[in-house]
Write an enzyme that holds these catalytic residues in place. Structure first.
Site, mmCIF file in Angstrom:
data_model
loop_
_atom_site.group_PDB
_atom_site.id
_atom_site.type_symbol
_atom_site.label_atom_id
_atom_site.label_comp_id
_atom_site.label_asym_id
_atom_site.label_seq_id
_atom_site.Cartn_x
_atom_site.Cartn_y
_atom_site.Cartn_z
ATOM 1 C CB VAL A 112 5.456 -4.423 -2.648
ATOM 2 C CG1 VAL A 112 6.587 -4.436 -1.621
ATOM 3 C CG2 VAL A 112 5.393 -3.070 -3.347
ATOM 4 C CG HIS A 120 -1.882 -1.094 1.321
ATOM 5 N ND1 HIS A 120 -1.768 -2.117 2.234
ATOM 6 C CD2 HIS A 120 -3.004 -1.355 0.604
ATOM 7 C CE1 HIS A 120 -2.778 -2.961 2.084
ATOM 8 N NE2 HIS A 120 -3.540 -2.528 1.095
#
Ligand code: PAF
Length: 283
Positions: free
Chosen positions: A172, A33
């Site tokens: 990620v 995020h």
């Protein structure tokens, strides 16, 4: 918390010529995020993040109740990443009592997650639309891990002519390759170890794609690797990046992606890898 207040703040910032970037989230924030936040901060003047665990995108047997929630930790993390506003409405703010309007999308919302999680993308599209009304932004940021979600949002933005750019940011990963996900917190230590096979299998698939192995062989090798670790497979397919149609032959020019959804214990995880064009040096 209030949609109208949020909208007014953003509109008044827009009148000063400021570019607004928006990151919709369900909280339980991690470095995936914050990478979206950091990209938005780099590209925009003001960044707004929403934290809202959206009930309409969870099926009746899914983890809405258990979904991890830690507003204070999320707040502190976002404050360290230069977010200007956090929009954290309650359920009635986004779905007032008696509300029954939903957005339905065909095409990219139909296969894969659309079939296995009926109503999921209708819930996602409905909340993203409503969040964009509350936070009318120039750009909205999503992670590539949820590839199908990105296609669904892009389709909605195109069809409804919404005035927002949809940005996709790279997945990620943890040091062992596991894609960051709020649901990783459900994994026990041994499940967490087994889960690293998902990315190892995807990387192997990308290498085999570059070597020109047949599609069925590449997919089967991935299934074998996952099954060897007792990971239950919902799907493990090579598809066209935009149409999500199965690809039957390795071809130089077809933009392809390997999509996986699987269960490690009772935790359902998704991941993907873009398969390089074989004309490129990355192959
Ligand atoms: O990707 C998510 O976290 C959710 O699907 C989203 C986009 C915040 C909508 O609830």
């Amino acid at each position: 918390h209030d949609r109208n207040v949020m909208r007014e703040l953003i509109l008044s910032s827009r009148t000063m010529g400021r570019r607004i970037g928006f990151i919709p989230t369900m909280g339980s924030l991690h470095a995936g995020h914050t990478s979206l936040v950091d990209q938005a901060v780099a590209e925009c003047n003001d960044v707004v993040t929403s934290i809202f665990v959206n009930p309409s995108q969870f099926g009746p047997q899914e983890d809405f109740e258990q979904y991890p929630r830690d507003f204070d930790a999320d707040f502190n993390l976002l404050a360290r990443h230069d977010v200007r506003w956090i929009f954290a409405p309650d359920v009635h703010e986004m779905y007032p009592p008696g509300d029954s309007t939903r957005i339905e999308i065909d095409g990219p919302a139909e296969p894969y997650e659309g079939t296995l999680r009926p109503g999921h993308f209708s819930g996602v599209a409905t909340i993203v639309f409503r969040l964009l009304q509350a936070a009318p932004s120039h750009a909205v940021y999503f992670g590539a891990k949820d590839w199908q979600q990105v296609l669904v949002v892009r389709k909605m933005v195109h069809d409804l002519k919404l005035d927002v750019e949809v940005m996709t940011c790279p997945t990620v990963r943890d040091t062992d390759g596991l894609a960051l996900s709020s649901r990783n917190t459900y994994l026990s230590e041994s499940e967490r170890n087994r889960a690293q096979t998902i990315y190892a299998a995807l990387e192997q698939a990308a290498q085999n794609w570059c070597r020109g192995l047949a599609i069925d062989t590449i997919e089967q090798k991935v299934r074998d690797m996952l099954s060897a670790k007792e990971i239950q497979i919902d799907y493990a397919d090579i598809v066209h990046t935009e149409s999500l149609k199965k690809i039957s032959e390795v071809s130089q020019n077809t933009p392809a992606i390997f999509l996986i959804a699987c269960r490690v214990g009772s935790t359902r995880l998704i991941d993907n890898i873009l398969l390089p064009s074989q004309a490129l040096s990355s192959c």
